[in-house]
Design a protein around this motif. Sequence first.
Motif, mmCIF file in Angstrom:
data_model
loop_
_atom_site.group_PDB
_atom_site.id
_atom_site.type_symbol
_atom_site.label_atom_id
_atom_site.label_comp_id
_atom_site.label_asym_id
_atom_site.label_seq_id
_atom_site.Cartn_x
_atom_site.Cartn_y
_atom_site.Cartn_z
ATOM 1 N N CYS A 260 -5.309 -2.833 10.442
ATOM 2 C CA CYS A 260 -5.014 -2.020 9.261
ATOM 3 C C CYS A 260 -3.927 -0.994 9.572
ATOM 4 O O CYS A 260 -3.052 -0.721 8.737
ATOM 5 N N ARG B 90 -0.223 -0.703 7.784
ATOM 6 C CA ARG B 90 0.290 0.505 7.134
ATOM 7 C C ARG B 90 1.640 0.922 7.714
ATOM 8 O O ARG B 90 2.586 1.222 6.974
ATOM 9 N N TRP C 263 0.469 -7.629 -2.885
ATOM 10 C CA TRP C 263 -0.837 -7.800 -2.268
ATOM 11 C C TRP C 263 -1.267 -9.269 -2.278
ATOM 12 O O TRP C 263 -1.951 -9.716 -1.349
ATOM 13 N N TYR D 140 0.305 -10.881 0.658
ATOM 14 C CA TYR D 140 -0.429 -10.483 1.855
ATOM 15 C C TYR D 140 -1.706 -11.324 2.004
ATOM 16 O O TYR D 140 -1.988 -11.872 3.061
ATOM 17 N N ARG E 23 -7.540 -5.505 1.394
ATOM 18 C CA ARG E 23 -7.821 -4.296 0.635
ATOM 19 C C ARG E 23 -9.267 -3.839 0.826
ATOM 20 O O ARG E 23 -9.543 -2.640 0.914
ATOM 21 N N CYS F 293 -9.662 -2.656 4.722
ATOM 22 C CA CYS F 293 -8.889 -1.471 5.083
ATOM 23 C C CYS F 293 -9.018 -0.344 4.057
ATOM 24 O O CYS F 293 -8.540 0.770 4.295
ATOM 25 N N TYR G 132 -7.581 -0.285 1.086
ATOM 26 C CA TYR G 132 -6.333 -0.093 0.362
ATOM 27 C C TYR G 132 -6.509 -0.451 -1.111
ATOM 28 O O TYR G 132 -7.203 -1.414 -1.456
ATOM 29 N N GLN G 133 -5.857 0.282 -2.003
ATOM 30 C CA GLN G 133 -5.900 0.026 -3.434
ATOM 31 C C GLN G 133 -4.643 -0.710 -3.868
ATOM 32 O O GLN G 133 -3.562 -0.527 -3.295
ATOM 33 N N THR G 134 -4.748 -1.507 -4.910
ATOM 34 C CA THR G 134 -3.623 -2.332 -5.357
ATOM 35 C C THR G 134 -2.417 -1.483 -5.727
ATOM 36 O O THR G 134 -1.278 -1.805 -5.349
ATOM 37 N N TRP H 180 -1.359 1.190 -4.639
ATOM 38 C CA TRP H 180 -0.757 1.975 -3.571
ATOM 39 C C TRP H 180 0.601 1.436 -3.149
ATOM 40 O O TRP H 180 1.313 2.065 -2.377
ATOM 41 N N ASN I 172 -1.178 6.267 -2.017
ATOM 42 C CA ASN I 172 -0.138 5.428 -1.427
ATOM 43 C C ASN I 172 -0.382 5.360 0.071
ATOM 44 O O ASN I 172 -0.960 6.269 0.660
ATOM 45 N N LEU I 173 0.096 4.264 0.684
ATOM 46 C CA LEU I 173 0.014 4.162 2.146
ATOM 47 C C LEU I 173 1.096 4.995 2.808
ATOM 48 O O LEU I 173 1.069 5.199 4.010
#
Length: 645
Positions: free
Chosen positions: A50, A54, A82, A85, A99, A102, A104-106, A108, A170-171
Amino acid sequence: MSINFIILFLAASLPISTGQNGSVSCPLNFNVIRPLVGSNRPKLDIPFACRYARLGLQLVESDYLRRTNLFVPPPNTAESCWTAYQNLADDFFSSFDLRQNCGYQTDWIGSSGCMNITNRNQFENLIPKTSLNDVVRACNQSLSGSACSSCTLVLSSIQAVYLNGSSYGNLTDCRSFPFIYAAAFANQLGPTDRDTAVCLFSLDLDFTKSKNKHRTIIIAIASVIGAISLLAIAVGFWFYRSKKFAKIRRRRRNRRNESNTVSALDSITGSTTLVKFTIQDIKEATRNFARENIIGRGGYGNVYKGVLPDDSEVALKRFKNCSAAGDASFTHEVEVIASVRHVNLVALRGYCIATTPFEGYQRIIVTDLVKNGSLHDHLFGGYSSRGHLSWPIRRKIALGTARGLAYLHHGAQPAIIHRDIKASNILLDESFEAKVADFGLAKFAPEGATHLSTRVAGTMGYVAPEYALYGQLTERSDVYSFGVVLLELLSGKKALLEVENGKPVLLADWAWSMVRKGTPLEVIDSSMSECGPPEIMEKFVLAAVLSSHPQLYARPTMDQVLIMFDTDVPVPSIPERPIPLIAGLEDIEKSISSSGSGHLATPRGYQAYSTFEMDAQMMTNEEENEEEVENEVVEDEKARLSGSR
C-alpha cells in the motif's frame, strides 16, 4: 506480496475506452515507473504494498503535473484508474482488493488533497517567489547523498510555513505537494530520474543493482582474503602463528568488551520500552546503509534515515568508534536518552549492537526522525529560510528548547547536564516544535552537589567561562549555552559576529552592548517576516542576555527562564559585565593547557573560530582519550547511583 505486483500495478497502461459508470479513461501515464523496476521479486507484505502504491502514485502525478500543469486528473477518471489497478491485481492475486486492503477511496484520485490547490498557478501564487527560488537552487541537481537532504529540508520548510491548511480525501496531501511540484518543475531531470524518485518519493525498487553490488563486494573481499592468506604462507609459518595468536587475543578482548556493553544495555532495556534491533532490521530500514539515506555527519559517525516495518520513519546514529571507549560512550548515551521522556527531547526508539564478518562491531542508536532539520539549518543554511521564521515560530522554538532543558535540570532524576547545547542540536519537527538532541556529552548531576569538576567538552562559542576556565560544570553552564542559542534565534546572527583587531567578537558581548545603550530591540533580526509586540520581544532579548552573562551567579535557572517567558514576571536587572568575555580566551587557553585537559581550541582553532567555523569540536583525539572517557562514564554511574539513593 511481490514488489513487482505494486510496480506493474502502477506501471500498467490504462485502458483507453470509457470505464464503467460513464467514467472516461485515466490520463495518468503509469509507464513512467517501469524503468525503476528490477528483475528481482522479493516478498512484500500488504502495508508495504500500500505504501509503494501511494508513493508511486505521487511520482505519476508529478509526471502528470509536468505535462499538464495539473496536480490531479479530472474527477470523472477516478473509477477507470482504480479499475485498471484492480484488473492488474486480479491477474496476479485472487481476492486482493486494493481499496479495501489499503483503505483507499475511489474519489481520492481526481480530487485535490491540499487547500483546494489543483494546478501549478494556484500553487505558485501561494508560495513567495523567493521560496520557489530556494527550491530550484536546492533541488535542481542530481538528488543523491547530501543534495537530497538539502532539497527535502527546503520542501519540508515550505510545507510547514505555507501549506499548513486542511488536507482531505486524497493520497497526495499537503505534505507531498511540494515534493510533487519540485520533481515536476524544479529538478531538470524530472520525476522519472532514479535519484529524484529515490529522494523525493522514496522509490528505489531496483533490487538487482544492490544485489549485484553486494555480490561484487563479497567477491572483492574474498579475493583480498585469499591474497592475504597466500602472503602469510609465503612469509612463513612462524609469522602465521604469531598473527593467529594475536587475533585470538584480540577476539577475546573484544568479546569481553561487548559482553560488558550488552549487560549494561540489557539492564536499561528491562526497565524501559526500548527495542533491541537486529543488524538485519537496521540494514532493511536503511537499505543497507545507502549513501543517499545519510542525513547527518559528525565525529561519532553518520546519521541515516530509515523506515521500519510499521512504516514509521526513524533516524539511526551509527557509531564509527567501536573501541572500549566507544562502547563506553555508546552505553552512556543510550542510558541518558533512555532515562528521559519529554515532548521537547528527541525520543529514543531502541538500539543495535552486533558483530558482522565484514563490518565488524556495530553500535547504532535509533530515535524518532525529526524531519524539519535543525535550528542551525534554518538560521544559517544555504537558502533564505531565516526570514520565514516569524516571531510566533521563533517564540515557539525558544519555549520548546527552554522546556526541554528545564526538564533535564529539574524534572529528571538524577538531573542531567547536556554540555553541548547549540543551534545544530536543536531539531525542529514539521510544526517547528523544538527537540533537544545529541546527548553524547551529557552527564548525570548527583543531588546536593554544587558542581562537577570534569574535563572541558562542548562546542566553541557556547561554553560557559567558568566551565572553560576551571572545569566546573553546573546546570547553569547549560543556561549560558541556551542564552547564546536564544540570541542566535532572535538576531539571526552566529555566536561569533566579526573580527576586530584579529580577535573574535561574541554575540553575547554585542547584545549586551545594545542593552546597555538602551536599544535592546536592535538585537531582533531585521529580516523577520512577522514581528511580535515590542515589549515581549524586548523581554526575550533581556532574558537571553541575562542567561549568557559571564558570571554564573547572575544567570537564572531554566525554571526561572520559563516563568519569565510564560508570565508577566519581569526580567531582573542585568549586572554589569566586567570585561568582554572574548578578552579571556587567552587565559582560558592557558588554563586548559596547564591542567592537561586540552579540550578547548588551540590558537589555530581560534583562527578557524575567527573565520566563522562555529562547529569545531573542543575535544582531543579519540584514541588519546579512551581511558579518560571510560573513567568519566564510571564516575557518572557512581554519581547517578548516589543520586538515586
